[in-house]
Design a protein around this motif. Structure first.
Motif, mmCIF file in Angstrom:
data_model
loop_
_atom_site.group_PDB
_atom_site.id
_atom_site.type_symbol
_atom_site.label_atom_id
_atom_site.label_comp_id
_atom_site.label_asym_id
_atom_site.label_seq_id
_atom_site.Cartn_x
_atom_site.Cartn_y
_atom_site.Cartn_z
ATOM 1 N N GLY A 192 9.016 17.932 29.146
ATOM 2 C CA GLY A 192 7.971 18.254 30.110
ATOM 3 C C GLY A 192 8.032 17.488 31.408
ATOM 4 N N THR A 193 9.064 16.655 31.603
ATOM 5 C CA THR A 193 9.134 15.850 32.835
ATOM 6 C C THR A 193 9.781 16.610 33.996
ATOM 7 O OG1 THR A 193 11.171 14.862 31.975
ATOM 8 C CG2 THR A 193 9.145 13.584 31.724
ATOM 9 N N GLY A 194 10.501 17.690 33.706
ATOM 10 C CA GLY A 194 11.124 18.468 34.782
ATOM 11 C C GLY A 194 12.616 18.254 34.899
ATOM 12 N N LYS A 195 13.311 18.090 33.771
ATOM 13 C CA LYS A 195 14.756 17.817 33.811
ATOM 14 C C LYS A 195 15.546 18.995 34.393
ATOM 15 C CE LYS A 195 14.946 16.722 29.378
ATOM 16 N NZ LYS A 195 13.500 16.767 29.055
ATOM 17 N N VAL A 246 28.689 10.051 33.073
ATOM 18 C CA VAL A 246 29.316 9.324 34.183
ATOM 19 C C VAL A 246 28.241 8.785 35.123
ATOM 20 C CG1 VAL A 246 30.828 9.544 36.197
ATOM 21 C CG2 VAL A 246 31.449 10.658 34.041
ATOM 22 N N ILE A 247 27.265 9.625 35.444
ATOM 23 C CA ILE A 247 26.098 9.210 36.231
ATOM 24 C C ILE A 247 24.859 9.595 35.428
ATOM 25 C CG2 ILE A 247 24.819 9.474 38.386
ATOM 26 C CD1 ILE A 247 27.431 10.402 39.687
ATOM 27 N N GLU A 248 23.942 8.656 35.252
ATOM 28 C CA GLU A 248 22.706 8.957 34.523
ATOM 29 C C GLU A 248 21.531 8.987 35.482
ATOM 30 O OE1 GLU A 248 21.556 7.632 30.349
ATOM 31 O OE2 GLU A 248 20.317 6.291 31.557
ATOM 32 N N VAL A 249 20.733 10.022 35.371
ATOM 33 C CA VAL A 249 19.519 10.170 36.174
ATOM 34 C C VAL A 249 18.335 10.195 35.214
ATOM 35 C CG1 VAL A 249 18.213 11.685 37.704
ATOM 36 C CG2 VAL A 249 20.687 11.425 38.024
ATOM 37 N N ARG A 250 17.453 9.243 35.338
ATOM 38 C CA ARG A 250 16.267 9.190 34.478
ATOM 39 C C ARG A 250 15.078 9.782 35.210
ATOM 40 N NH1 ARG A 250 11.818 5.789 33.686
ATOM 41 N NH2 ARG A 250 11.011 5.792 31.537
ATOM 42 N N VAL A 251 14.413 10.742 34.564
ATOM 43 C CA VAL A 251 13.211 11.353 35.122
ATOM 44 C C VAL A 251 12.009 10.648 34.502
ATOM 45 C CG1 VAL A 251 11.972 13.498 35.544
ATOM 46 C CG2 VAL A 251 14.452 13.545 35.228
#
Length: 447
Positions: free
Chosen positions: A167-170, A299-304
């Motif tokens: 529910g965070t908008g990934k 490789v690159i992590e994006v945390r929402v």
């Protein structure tokens, strides 16, 4: 029209000549260098639109050149040339900021696609990349950081893993990365890995040839090939079975796909984005997710961030959702009281932005005179994840089978409500697999 200029760095004359011929046929001026020192000098003294560099050079490592470019000439996209199968080096280069990689022996078709994508990125970097009209709402520090990160990763071809609670908008974040990238004119293909039955997964992802198996009455293009020239977004990648993880790893490493029943591999040009609400590192430790695939997709992590970490954005989110709901129900005067907003700002939102939308949609239906107040919100009390109340008694004379079905139906409905109808999360709450839950939902006629 501006003529582009490229720098080719390789100690092998044959590779320099091949790259030069390919680039010149695309109307690109070429400068070559055989070592890091010469390349650095050319970069200092000239203007370039792209750079290709080998990894092993006489006086240093191509990774050092990638780092130098990121520090001194960050607007120049740089692609690295690696030995066949040396994906570890390619991953290190991508982490350092390389745009993409290509393996020896060089495939000219793949090379031309890479050059075109790189030049497109360079052209768009002349002006600040603007995120598209679909916006990530919120002015909190966490959301500003997220927007900045999206703009940075959009300039790369590196695989990105988007981590966040349900529910965070990934998927929105994945879409924004695609729309701000050089691939924005290509397709964006989202795939929910948890929603595809195991027996159909290989055919769905990779496609199949006519006659490959019973029921394959025609050739079918897989979802991976459908994303050609664009972005493939694998949502809930943690739900991929181990045998499919192996096949996906090969797609990433070889940049090719083999449909079921096909004898040869077909080159593919996609960018991979993935997402999950689960902890992939923990799944690797448990042996449920391949470690080698983890390092390729992460490789690159994006945390929402979850909504509870940015409650200062509630007002903006409420205003946006209410404006949309007002149009949908034909009530332009739909509004929320200050007390209701204050109550929302103190709520823990286990279902995040999706839960906020559901709460307001329900409240808009229940409220009087188009004014949503505290009582209309019907917020749930904070409940431990494992606490799903189940009615377990059977009335005298009631048939046992029917009673058990009622108990099961009640438990599933409550779990779905508690997780805001996120079936993956509800399955975990009930201690069953996603596919088992889907089967029970269908059998019990819940939806």
């Amino acid at each position: 029209m501006k003529k582009h200029r490229a720098l080719v760095v390789d100690d092998e004359p044959d590779i320099r000549e091949l790259l030069s011929i390919t680039l010149e046929r695309m109307n690109i001026d070429v400068v070559t260098a055989g070592d890091v020192a010469t390349a650095t000098r050319e970069l200092r003294n000239g203007a370039f639109d792209l750079c290709f560099t080998d990894m092993r050079l006489p006086d240093g490592d191509g990774l050092n050149l990638v780092e130098w470019i990121q520090t001194h000439k960050p607007h120049i996209p740089v692609a690295v040339i690696t030995a066949h199968g040396n994906v570890e080096t390619a991953v290190r280069a991508l982490k350092l900021g390389a745009f993409d990689f290509i393996s020896k022996p060089l495939d000219l078709a793949v090379l031309r696609k890479l050059i075109a994508a790189t030049l497109k990125l360079g052209d768009s970097s002349e002006s600040t990349i603007q995120l598209p009209q679909v916006k990530l709402l919120g002015k909190s520090a966490r959301m500003e950081q997220l927007r900045e990160l999206i703009e940075r990763v959009a300039r790369s071809q590196a695989p990105v893993h988007i981590y966040g609670e349900s529910g965070t908008g990934k998927e929105l974040v994945a879409h924004l990365i695609h729309d701000a990238s050089a691939r924005r004119d290509g397709p964006f293909v989202p795939v929910n890995c948890g929603a595809i039955p195991t027996e159909l997964m290989e055919s769905e992802l990779f496609g199949h040839k006519k006659g490959a198996f019973t029921g394959a009455i025609a050739d079918k293009q897989g979802l991976i090939q459908s994303a050609e020239g664009g972005t493939l977004f694998l949502d809930e990648i943690a739900d991929l079975p181990l045998h499919m993880q192996v096949k996906l790893l090969r797609v990433i490493q070889e940049k090719s796909v083999r449909p079921v029943g096909e004898s040869r591999e077909i080159p593919t040009d996609i960018r991979l984005l993935s997402a999950t609400h689960k902890n992939l590192a923990a799944l690797v430790a448990e042996g449920k997710f391949r470690e080698d695939l983890f390092y390729r997709v992460n490789v690159i992590e994006v945390r929402v961030p979850p909504l509870r970490e940015r409650l200062e954005d509630i007002q903006e989110l409420v205003d946006s959702i209410i404006a949309r709901l007002g149009k949908q129900i034909g009530n332009a005067d739909l509004s929320v009281t200050d007390n209701a907003v204050k109550t929302l700002s103190g709520y823990h939102f286990p279902g995040n932005v999706r839960e906020l939308e559901n709460v307001l949609e329900r409240a808009a239906t229940l409220c009087s005179n188009g004014m949503i107040d505290v009582g209309d919100l019907q917020l749930r009390p904070k409940v431990a994840a494992a606490d799903v109340p189940i009615q377990s008694s059977v009335a005298p004379g009631e048939k046992l089978g029917e009673a058990l079905e009622d108990i099961e139906r009640d438990a599933i409905v409550r779990a779905l409500e508690q997780t805001r109808y996120n079936k993956t999360k509800a399955a975990a709450l009930l201690g069953m697999t996603f596919r088992s839950l889907r089967y029970r939902i269908k059998k019990l006629g819940i939806e």
